[in-house]
Design a protein around this motif. Structure first.
Motif, PDB file in Angstrom:
ATOM      1  N   THR A 622       0.826  -1.207   0.000  1.00 56.86           N
ATOM      2  CA  THR A 622       0.000   0.000   0.000  1.00 56.86           C
ATOM      3  C   THR A 622       0.861   1.258   0.000  1.00 56.86           C
ATOM      4  O   THR A 622       0.594   2.214  -0.738  1.00 56.86           O
ATOM      5  CB  THR A 622      -0.925   0.002   1.222  1.00 56.86           C
ATOM      6  OG1 THR A 622      -1.725  -1.176   1.227  1.00 56.86           O
ATOM      7  CG2 THR A 622      -1.823   1.223   1.211  1.00 56.86           C
ATOM      8  N   LEU A 661      -9.377  11.730   3.278  1.00 56.92           N
ATOM      9  CA  LEU A 661      -9.423  10.282   3.481  1.00 56.92           C
ATOM     10  C   LEU A 661      -8.372   9.827   4.490  1.00 56.92           C
ATOM     11  O   LEU A 661      -8.654   9.004   5.370  1.00 56.92           O
ATOM     12  CB  LEU A 661      -9.219   9.565   2.144  1.00 56.92           C
ATOM     13  CG  LEU A 661     -10.370   9.681   1.141  1.00 56.92           C
ATOM     14  CD1 LEU A 661      -9.989   9.035  -0.186  1.00 56.92           C
ATOM     15  CD2 LEU A 661     -11.638   9.027   1.687  1.00 56.92           C
ATOM     16  N   LEU A 662      -7.172  10.360   4.377  1.00 52.98           N
ATOM     17  CA  LEU A 662      -6.119   9.985   5.318  1.00 52.98           C
ATOM     18  C   LEU A 662      -6.453  10.460   6.728  1.00 52.98           C
ATOM     19  O   LEU A 662      -6.182   9.756   7.709  1.00 52.98           O
ATOM     20  CB  LEU A 662      -4.788  10.578   4.856  1.00 52.98           C
ATOM     21  CG  LEU A 662      -3.559  10.214   5.695  1.00 52.98           C
ATOM     22  CD1 LEU A 662      -3.340   8.703   5.706  1.00 52.98           C
ATOM     23  CD2 LEU A 662      -2.313  10.916   5.172  1.00 52.98           C
ATOM     24  N   THR A 664      -9.432  10.774   8.032  1.00 54.43           N
ATOM     25  CA  THR A 664     -10.452   9.862   8.562  1.00 54.43           C
ATOM     26  C   THR A 664      -9.833   8.543   8.996  1.00 54.43           C
ATOM     27  O   THR A 664     -10.163   7.999  10.059  1.00 54.43           O
ATOM     28  CB  THR A 664     -11.534   9.617   7.496  1.00 54.43           C
ATOM     29  OG1 THR A 664     -12.044  10.867   7.040  1.00 54.43           O
ATOM     30  CG2 THR A 664     -12.671   8.785   8.074  1.00 54.43           C
ATOM     31  N   GLN A 665      -8.893   8.042   8.174  1.00 61.75           N
ATOM     32  CA  GLN A 665      -8.224   6.780   8.510  1.00 61.75           C
ATOM     33  C   GLN A 665      -7.443   6.900   9.814  1.00 61.75           C
ATOM     34  O   GLN A 665      -7.498   6.007  10.673  1.00 61.75           O
ATOM     35  CB  GLN A 665      -7.291   6.389   7.363  1.00 61.75           C
ATOM     36  CG  GLN A 665      -6.479   5.128   7.597  1.00 61.75           C
ATOM     37  CD  GLN A 665      -7.296   3.857   7.489  1.00 61.75           C
ATOM     38  OE1 GLN A 665      -8.431   3.882   7.003  1.00 61.75           O
ATOM     39  NE2 GLN A 665      -6.746   2.749   7.951  1.00 61.75           N
ATOM     40  N   TYR A 668      -9.972   7.424  13.091  1.00 62.60           N
ATOM     41  CA  TYR A 668     -10.725   6.241  13.533  1.00 62.60           C
ATOM     42  C   TYR A 668      -9.863   4.984  13.595  1.00 62.60           C
ATOM     43  O   TYR A 668     -10.404   3.885  13.763  1.00 62.60           O
ATOM     44  CB  TYR A 668     -11.916   6.001  12.602  1.00 62.60           C
ATOM     45  CG  TYR A 668     -12.996   7.038  12.752  1.00 62.60           C
ATOM     46  CD1 TYR A 668     -13.830   7.052  13.861  1.00 62.60           C
ATOM     47  CD2 TYR A 668     -13.179   8.019  11.786  1.00 62.60           C
ATOM     48  CE1 TYR A 668     -14.817   8.013  14.002  1.00 62.60           C
ATOM     49  CE2 TYR A 668     -14.174   8.978  11.912  1.00 62.60           C
ATOM     50  CZ  TYR A 668     -14.988   8.972  13.028  1.00 62.60           C
ATOM     51  OH  TYR A 668     -15.975   9.920  13.168  1.00 62.60           O
ATOM     52  N   GLY A 670      -8.493   3.236  11.446  1.00 58.81           N
ATOM     53  CA  GLY A 670      -8.839   2.241  10.450  1.00 58.81           C
ATOM     54  C   GLY A 670     -10.182   1.567  10.648  1.00 58.81           C
ATOM     55  O   GLY A 670     -10.564   0.712   9.834  1.00 58.81           O
ATOM     56  N   ARG A 671     -10.906   1.923  11.695  1.00 59.25           N
ATOM     57  CA  ARG A 671     -12.200   1.275  11.983  1.00 59.25           C
ATOM     58  C   ARG A 671     -13.331   2.051  11.325  1.00 59.25           C
ATOM     59  O   ARG A 671     -14.245   2.575  11.972  1.00 59.25           O
ATOM     60  CB  ARG A 671     -12.432   1.153  13.495  1.00 59.25           C
ATOM     61  CG  ARG A 671     -11.305   0.547  14.306  1.00 59.25           C
ATOM     62  CD  ARG A 671     -10.733  -0.699  13.684  1.00 59.25           C
ATOM     63  NE  ARG A 671     -11.722  -1.751  13.549  1.00 59.25           N
ATOM     64  CZ  ARG A 671     -11.606  -2.783  12.736  1.00 59.25           C
ATOM     65  NH1 ARG A 671     -10.526  -2.900  11.967  1.00 59.25           N
ATOM     66  NH2 ARG A 671     -12.559  -3.695  12.677  1.00 59.25           N
ATOM     67  N   TRP A 672     -13.295   2.164  10.016  1.00 61.49           N
ATOM     68  CA  TRP A 672     -14.374   2.758   9.233  1.00 61.49           C
ATOM     69  C   TRP A 672     -14.338   2.148   7.851  1.00 61.49           C
ATOM     70  O   TRP A 672     -13.362   1.520   7.450  1.00 61.49           O
ATOM     71  CB  TRP A 672     -14.221   4.292   9.162  1.00 61.49           C
ATOM     72  CG  TRP A 672     -13.054   4.730   8.322  1.00 61.49           C
ATOM     73  CD1 TRP A 672     -11.744   4.620   8.621  1.00 61.49           C
ATOM     74  CD2 TRP A 672     -13.121   5.311   7.008  1.00 61.49           C
ATOM     75  NE1 TRP A 672     -10.963   5.095   7.603  1.00 61.49           N
ATOM     76  CE2 TRP A 672     -11.780   5.532   6.602  1.00 61.49           C
ATOM     77  CE3 TRP A 672     -14.161   5.669   6.159  1.00 61.49           C
ATOM     78  CZ2 TRP A 672     -11.479   6.098   5.381  1.00 61.49           C
ATOM     79  CZ3 TRP A 672     -13.862   6.241   4.943  1.00 61.49           C
ATOM     80  CH2 TRP A 672     -12.527   6.444   4.557  1.00 61.49           C
ATOM     81  N   ARG A 673     -15.425   2.313   7.134  1.00 61.59           N
ATOM     82  CA  ARG A 673     -15.529   1.696   5.808  1.00 61.59           C
ATOM     83  C   ARG A 673     -15.940   2.745   4.782  1.00 61.59           C
ATOM     84  O   ARG A 673     -16.794   3.587   5.060  1.00 61.59           O
ATOM     85  CB  ARG A 673     -16.557   0.554   5.807  1.00 61.59           C
ATOM     86  CG  ARG A 673     -16.220  -0.596   6.719  1.00 61.59           C
ATOM     87  CD  ARG A 673     -17.192  -1.768   6.511  1.00 61.59           C
ATOM     88  NE  ARG A 673     -18.570  -1.356   6.639  1.00 61.59           N
ATOM     89  CZ  ARG A 673     -19.218  -1.299   7.805  1.00 61.59           C
ATOM     90  NH1 ARG A 673     -18.594  -1.604   8.940  1.00 61.59           N
ATOM     91  NH2 ARG A 673     -20.484  -0.922   7.850  1.00 61.59           N
TER      92      ARG A 673
END
Length: 846
Positions: A622, A661-662, A664-665, A668, A670-673
């Motif tokens: 990634t 986006l980063l 938000t990542q 949280y 990484g606990r989001w979709r």
């Protein structure tokens, strides 16, 4: 009909004309040609009068020429093998609106020079510029005799039936040979180019030819040509042979004796008909294709100086200086390691042989586990490997080590029973447990270091192997390409292909600027040294794990060295690719110099995040995919970004979306979709947290960082959209560096705010690195060349060497920036050493 044919004779008549004579047979043949074949200079039945005159130097001849007469001026002069005198022919046409131009042909022993007056020179889009005054210097062929008298003839003719008045003057150029270190001034124009001869003095193998002018325009070209005839000294042919470069105020070419068998060369200066090649304005397009455009006054006063370049001793001194600086870091590292090892041996002896006095006798109480682990060191530079390598695992002073080694060993073996990271990630209950753990308001490192250590080590080792693979596949074509660039420069002689600092470009072999390549050695040597330091720490840590050392198993920031190996490799590759870029620096290969800078900035941010988020850090695939996207946009920006509004709008939108986006990542964990229900969930969060009840963010520290990060990135995006800088690659690098510095400052502040401390060695590294970065940036912004402008404009920024007569400001930037990067890496490696004896459930995540 009377036919006159003139032949060279040394017997003059009283009028100064040369006797003319014909042979009967030859006259009959010419008569046949004229009457039956129509050949000759005139039509059938016309007479062509050819007159030859013995002419003298420095005398102005005012004559008229028509299609019926042709004049030949005969000159003779004595040339010497030890002295070279130039001869210059100057012509003025006094008539205007000529039906046909006048043709001047200069016939010499080994060369023929011809030109017409008015001289028509072409510019872009077939613009035509007439020049009524023409001055040309005659090529002087070498002579083997000590002294020799040579003859040359100037033929004047035209096809115009009307009389055309002209002035002819042939003069000697006394200062035709340039002297070493002596400035010589002259005036040149498009129709009056100038060139001069230079002879290498004994003991000098390399010289630098410097050409200067107080006038920016008109644009001009300087050329270095061998002593051969003809000399190409017009705008339309100066690039045919030798080395050449355009110039405005400055120009410089380094010339080596080995390239000129005659041990001499010509310095040719030509003024161009237009200034577009030097970044000047472009004239209007002519209304008619054959319309003649008045060029105006395009004379330029120019100074030329030929100076000896550096000798081999300076090359050796420069190389030894470069090696000495960076080898001193190896020596310093070795001494620090020896002192640290000696100090730790003493500490080990104290721990293995405690004092006979009890704590009660000393009047002190044993420290608590956290206090002992965090502060008992009192500013020492105790490293992780030093602690884990000690025999303190059985010492009872550590209150949290009451468990037996057997139980720890069993739990570790059980944790190592899984060989795949996904074995427990796919279970629903484990996923639920992740949501519970990672969404806690206050997280500790132990909450984010639950995965199998062996699996994580393999995961992070992929960073190193991937970047090693990328380096090989990236470097090989780069090396091939820059070799091709250098070959093209050497073969064509076009000095405008590469943007060197020509006033401090020292050639070696086929390389044109060896000093700019050598100065990149620091990146390679210090990158290798960093890899050795990391390898040493890795080995010591693995030994501690084998011994089931509790400090290594239960305490401190989890040790994963894969990213450190990748950082060291990236630093070495930065040196290699920067050297490749400086083989022939220009805008098409600038990405070679910046690609691994993006890599280094990205890897440093990932390492900072990994320190306290080892379980949720990005995978190598990634991370490198994102970095590849950055390099892709860098290439697009260099090719299409200059002044392209559409590109900047698209890039700014992508930049802002990626920032959101980063953010938000990170917020949280990484606990989001990101799915079709994301908008519904966003509206629900806004309604519940902002409208229904005004509640603050749950993770205040993270929110502060992300708000600041968004402000910085949105500001950079707005700046790019408004200003649209030409140097897109540097703009993109500035974004990466700003984000790295912001995150690093946040990490340091939060570390101190959490009650942690920074040991002496990291503090020294931070202060030293900050100072070195400051000096490095000073030299970086000197701007000795820039491919954002034309090559001629770039040369206006060129400056002389400032260090050992060998290195310029940009070389010093290479030295200092490599040292600063090495220091920055050491800060990342050592700044959490104070936590090596602190339990992970007492180390906060931020």
């Amino acid at each position: 009909m009377v036919l006159r044919s003139c032949w060279k004779s040394r017997h003059k008549t009283s009028s100064g004309h040369v006797h003319c004579w014909t042979r009967p047979g030859f006259a009959a043949l010419l008569w046949l040609c004229l009457t039956h074949l129509g050949c000759g200079t005139g039509a059938v039945g016309e007479t062509k009068k050819v007159v030859q005159k013995d002419a003298e130097f420095d005398v102005t001849y005012n004559e008229t020429v028509t299609s019926d007469n042709q004049t030949i001026y005969a000159f003779n002069h004595t040339i010497s093998r030890n002295k070279t005198e130039g001869v210059r022919v100057s012509v003025d046409v006094m008539s205007e609106g000529l039906e046909s131009p006048i043709l001047f042909v200069v016939r010499q022993k080994q060369a023929v020079l011809s030109f017409q007056v008015p001289l028509i020179l072409r510019g872009l889009y077939q613009r035509k510029y007439p020049y009524a005054h023409v001055g040309r210097t005659l090529c002087q062929p070498p002579t083997r005799a000590a002294s020799e008298t040579q003859y040359f003839f100037v033929d004047v003719s035209t096809l115009s039936s009307l009389g055309t008045h002209y002035q002819l003057r042939v003069s000697r150029v006394d200062r035709f040979t340039l002297q070493t270190d002596k400035k010589f001034s002259f005036t040149a124009s498009p129709s009056q180019p100038q060139y001069f001869k230079y002879v290498f003095p004994d003991g000098v193998d390399t010289v630098i030819v410097k050409v200067n002018s107080e006038m920016t325009f008109p644009c001009s070209v300087m050329s270095i040509q061998d002593i051969l005839c003809p000399v190409y000294d017009l705008d339309n042919n100066v690039a045919f042979i030798g080395m050449y470069q355009t110039m405005t105020k400055k120009g410089a070419i380094t010339v080596q004796r080995k390239d000129f068998p005659s041990n001499s060369f010509y310095v040719v200066v030509v003024v161009k008909t237009e200034d577009e090649a030097c970044g000047g304005p472009l004239r209007f397009y002519p209304l008619r294709p054959d319309e003649l455009i008045d060029a105006g006054n395009r004379s330029k006063v120019i100074d030329v100086v030929v100076s000896p370049a550096i000798n081999s001793e300076v090359y050796v001194m420069g190389m030894l200086f470069c090696l000495g600086i960076f080898l001193s870091f190896y020596l310093l590292t070795f001494l620090v390691a020896c002192l640290e090892n000696k100090r730790m041996n003493k500490r080990r002896e104290v721990l293995l042989n405690p004092a006979d006095m009890s704590p009660a006798e000393t009047g002190k109480t044993p420290a608590s586990p956290y206090e002992y682990g965090s502060f008992a060191d009192n500013g020492s530079t105790l490293s992780s490997e030093a602690v884990t390598d000690s025999a303190t695992s059985t010492d009872n002073n550590y209150g949290y080590m009451e468990r037996s080694l057997d139980s720890v060993g069993r739990s570790r073996q059980e944790s190592l029973s899984s060989v795949e990271e996904d074995d427990y990630d796919t279970l629903a209950d484990i996923d639920s447990d992740k949501n519970i753990v990672r969404t806690k308001k206050f997280l500790c490192v132990s909450d984010l270091a639950r995965k199998d250590k062996r699996i994580l080590s393999k995961k992070y080792q992929i960073y190193f192997w991937n970047i090693a693979t990328i380096a090989v596949f990236y470097a090989l074509p780069v090396i091939q390409l820059v070799i091709t660039y250098q070959t093209v420069v050497n073969v064509t002689g076009n000095q405008d292909i590469c943007y060197y600092n020509f006033l401090c470009a020292h050639p070696l072999g086929a390389l044109s600027a060896f000093n700019n390549i050598l100065s990149n050695l620091g990146y390679v040597m210090l990158g290798l040294l960093f890899l050795l330091i990391v390898l040493k720490r890795d080995i010591v840590h693995n030994r501690a794990l084998v011994r089931n050392d509790l400090n290594a198993l239960e305490c401190g920031i989890p040790k994963h060295f894969g990213l450190f190996y990748a950082m060291g490799t990236a630093l070495m590759m930065e040196g290699l690719l920067s050297a490749c870029y400086h083989v022939c620096p220009n805008y098409t290969n600038f990405q070679f110099d910046t690609s691994f800078m993006y890599m280094i900035a990205g890897l440093c941010m990932l390492k900072l995040y990994q320190k306290r988020h080892p379980d949720i850090n990005a995978s190598a695939y990634t991370a490198y995919a994102c970095l590849a996207a950055v390099i892709f946009f860098s290439v697009l920006g260099v090719v299409f970004g200059r002044g392209n509004t559409v590109f900047w709008i698209v890039f700014s939108v992508i930049h802002i979306l990626a920032t959101l986006l980063l953010s938000t990542q990170l917020y949280y964990m990484g606990r989001w979709r990101l799915d079709s229900g994301i908008l519904r969930r966003m509206v629900y969060v806004i309604y519940t947290d902002c409208i229904r009840q005004c509640s603050g963010p749950m993770y205040i520290d993270r929110m502060v960082l992300l708000v600041m990060g968004n402000i910085v990135n949105w500001s950079l995006a707005a700046y790019g959209l408004i200003e649209r800088p030409n140097d897109f690659a540097s703009y993109l690098l500035a974004i990466a560096i700003c984000n790295l510095l912001l995150y690093f400052a946040f990490y340091i502040i939060m570390k101190l705010r959490s009650g942690e401390r920074i040991q002496c060695l990291p503090v020294v590294c931070i202060l030293f690195t900050a100072v070195v970065w400051g000096f490095a940036l000073f030299f970086f912004f000197q701007g000795l060349s820039t491919w954002q402008k034309t090559p001629a404009e770039s040369r206006e920024h060129n400056r002389d060497c400032i260090l050992l007569l060998f290195f310029d400001d940009h070389d010093i930037w290479h030295f200092l920036s490599s040292i600063a990067m090495f220091g920055s890496f050491l800060v990342l490696l050592t700044m959490d050493d104070d936590l090596d004896t602190v339990q992970r459930d007492k180390i906060y995540v931020f």
